[in-house]
Write a protein that holds these residues in place. Structure first.
Motif, PDB file in Angstrom:
ATOM      1  N   PHE A  81      40.267  75.685  39.942  1.00 17.80           N
ATOM      2  CA  PHE A  81      40.397  76.690  38.880  1.00 17.80           C
ATOM      3  C   PHE A  81      41.305  77.803  39.398  1.00 17.80           C
ATOM      4  N   ASP A  82      42.569  77.473  39.594  1.00 17.18           N
ATOM      5  CA  ASP A  82      43.487  78.449  40.197  1.00 17.18           C
ATOM      6  C   ASP A  82      43.832  79.596  39.259  1.00 17.18           C
ATOM      7  N   TYR A  83      43.413  79.499  38.010  1.00 13.42           N
ATOM      8  CA  TYR A  83      43.676  80.550  37.023  1.00 13.42           C
ATOM      9  C   TYR A  83      42.458  81.471  36.851  1.00 13.42           C
ATOM     10  N   ALA A  84      41.374  81.230  37.586  1.00 21.78           N
ATOM     11  CA  ALA A  84      40.128  81.967  37.385  1.00 21.78           C
ATOM     12  C   ALA A  84      39.803  82.874  38.568  1.00 21.78           C
ATOM     13  N   LYS A  85      38.972  83.872  38.311  1.00 18.46           N
ATOM     14  CA  LYS A  85      38.414  84.722  39.364  1.00 18.46           C
ATOM     15  C   LYS A  85      37.000  84.250  39.667  1.00 18.46           C
ATOM     16  N   VAL A  86      36.668  84.190  40.945  1.00 21.79           N
ATOM     17  CA  VAL A  86      35.350  83.733  41.371  1.00 21.79           C
ATOM     18  C   VAL A  86      34.471  84.932  41.715  1.00 21.79           C
ATOM     19  N   TYR A  87      33.326  85.019  41.058  1.00 17.13           N
ATOM     20  CA  TYR A  87      32.311  86.027  41.351  1.00 17.13           C
ATOM     21  C   TYR A  87      31.072  85.288  41.848  1.00 17.13           C
TER      22      TYR A  87
END
Length: 391
Positions: free
Chosen positions: A45-51
């Motif tokens: 998911f290179d377009y997403a931010k990971v929380y």
């Protein structure tokens, strides 16, 4: 039972060596595995931010590792906030993801500099407006399809789409920024199609708010749901990536908003091996067909997700592979509570040669074990964690 495919032989040797002289029960944690899972997630998911969902495993070593890797953090309480503050994590990398929170807790997050808050009710929204003025809010909606999840998260959290619309309008009127919509399809979700329905529901809310209120939402928080490796089969992680990305593209085209993921189980689950000891083996009558195997770990010391036998962990013992016949058993914990039975209907087969003092190894136990462990039920201490040597 054979070892899980994902478990590296060197990791297994480290666990066995640690088990030789470490009092049980304890969780052996492999940070290399967590780092690998994080890199796999951000590459897919290179377009997403990971929380990272801190509640999955709040160990200092886990938080520190993920902070160094660049992760942001989904924080559920002031107590979790205090834990991660020592690592000097920028408040812009923190979300207050719990929709149930005290006004004083909102104020504490705001004073630390956090400006991103989840909500799903009018009173909570007004509390945010009073104690975190001008902040960004994202509204959690109810989702269907949680029947595909081994640990559903429906009913208690979220609101229906009409209320989500109304809360976004109210947030604007209260001086907050209606920033996005969130959902959670359930933990250990094996049915990928449920993301399709959830994303479609979010798209309707996005469109209505823009067309009717000129409110342009900017973010979708898709929560967690990605699986760890338990007994029940799941799709490969790359299939989750491909299908969820396709769902987003079908609904939003080239205008996909900011995407946030809140993984917990999928990041740390496979990194843990819970090592326990057989305390007692018994039969309830001279003609009973099944053995009861009591271990020194149970529902109240880390295995709460065996409630209703929801999560079925792979496991093995010191006696597996010794050529002994196996027999179905009932697995139970050590406490004076009749609820403390892990598996009675799903029958594991353990060797007939099993004896008191033998080790039982529970795999994929890095998530929701230490964080669920009770403090002092029957006087038993919380589940200890030891980090395996890296490399």
């Amino acid at each position: 039972m054979s070892l899980p495919d994902y478990l590296q032989p060197e990791t297994w040797r480290k666990v066995q060596k640690m088990a030789e002289d470490t009092p049980t029960p304890f969780l052996a944690l492999d940070l290399d595995n967590i780092e690998q899972k994080y890199q796999q997630l951000v590459a897919g998911f290179d377009y997403a931010k990971v929380y990272y969902a801190v509640k999955a495993n709040p160990a200092d070593e886990v938080v520190e590792l993920l902070a160094e890797q660049g992760s942001s953090f989904d924080v559920a309480s002031v107590y979790e906030l205090e834990k991660i503050r020592k690592f000097n994590i920028d408040p812009e990398r923190i979300s207050f993801g719990n929709t149930i929170k005290k006004r004083s807790d909102i104020k504490a997050f705001y004073e630390y500099g956090v400006r991103l808050y989840a909500t799903d009710s009018e009173q909570d929204l007004r509390n945010i407006a009073d104690n975190a003025p001008g902040s960004k809010i994202y509204i959690r909606v109810l989702t269907e399809g949680s029947e595909g999840a081994d640990w559903p998260l429906s009913r208690k959290f979220g609101c229906n789409p009409e209320m989500a619309y109304e809360l976004a309008v109210l947030a604007r009127d209260l001086g907050l920024e209606p920033y996005g919509i969130s959902f959670h399809v359930g933990s250990q979700q094996r049915d990928i199609d449920v993301w399709d329905g959830a994303i479609a529901k979010v798209k309707v809310i996005f469109d209505r708010l823009m067309q009717e209120q000129q409110i342009k939402l900017k973010m979708i928080n898709m929560g967690g749901g990605f699986p760890a490796n338990y007994l029940q089969k799941t799709n490969e992680f790359k299939t989750y990536v491909e299908e969820i990305t396709r769902f987003l593209q079908e609904d939003f085209g080239d205008d996909i908003p900011e995407i946030i993921l809140e993984p917990g189980r999928s990041l740390v689950g496979d990194a843990g091996v819970l090592v326990s000891e057989v305390v007692l083996i018994a039969r309830k009558s001279s003609t009973a067909l099944e053995r009861w195997v009591f271990t020194d770990v149970g529902k109240f010391s880390g295995l709460i997700e065996t409630l209703d036998e929801a999560i079925k962990y792979p496991l093995t013992t010191d006696r597996h592979g010794d050529g002994s016949e196996t027999e179905e058993v009932i697995l139970a914990g050590p406490t004076c509570d009749s609820v403390d039975i892990m598996y009675e209907h799903h029958r594991y087969k353990l060797p007939l040669s099993l004896e008191m003092g033998d080790r039982v190894y529970w795999f994929s136990t890095g998530a929701y074990t230490t964080s669920y462990s009770s403090i002092e039920f029957n006087g038993f201490p919380p589940l200890a964690t030891y980090v395996l040597p890296r490399g």
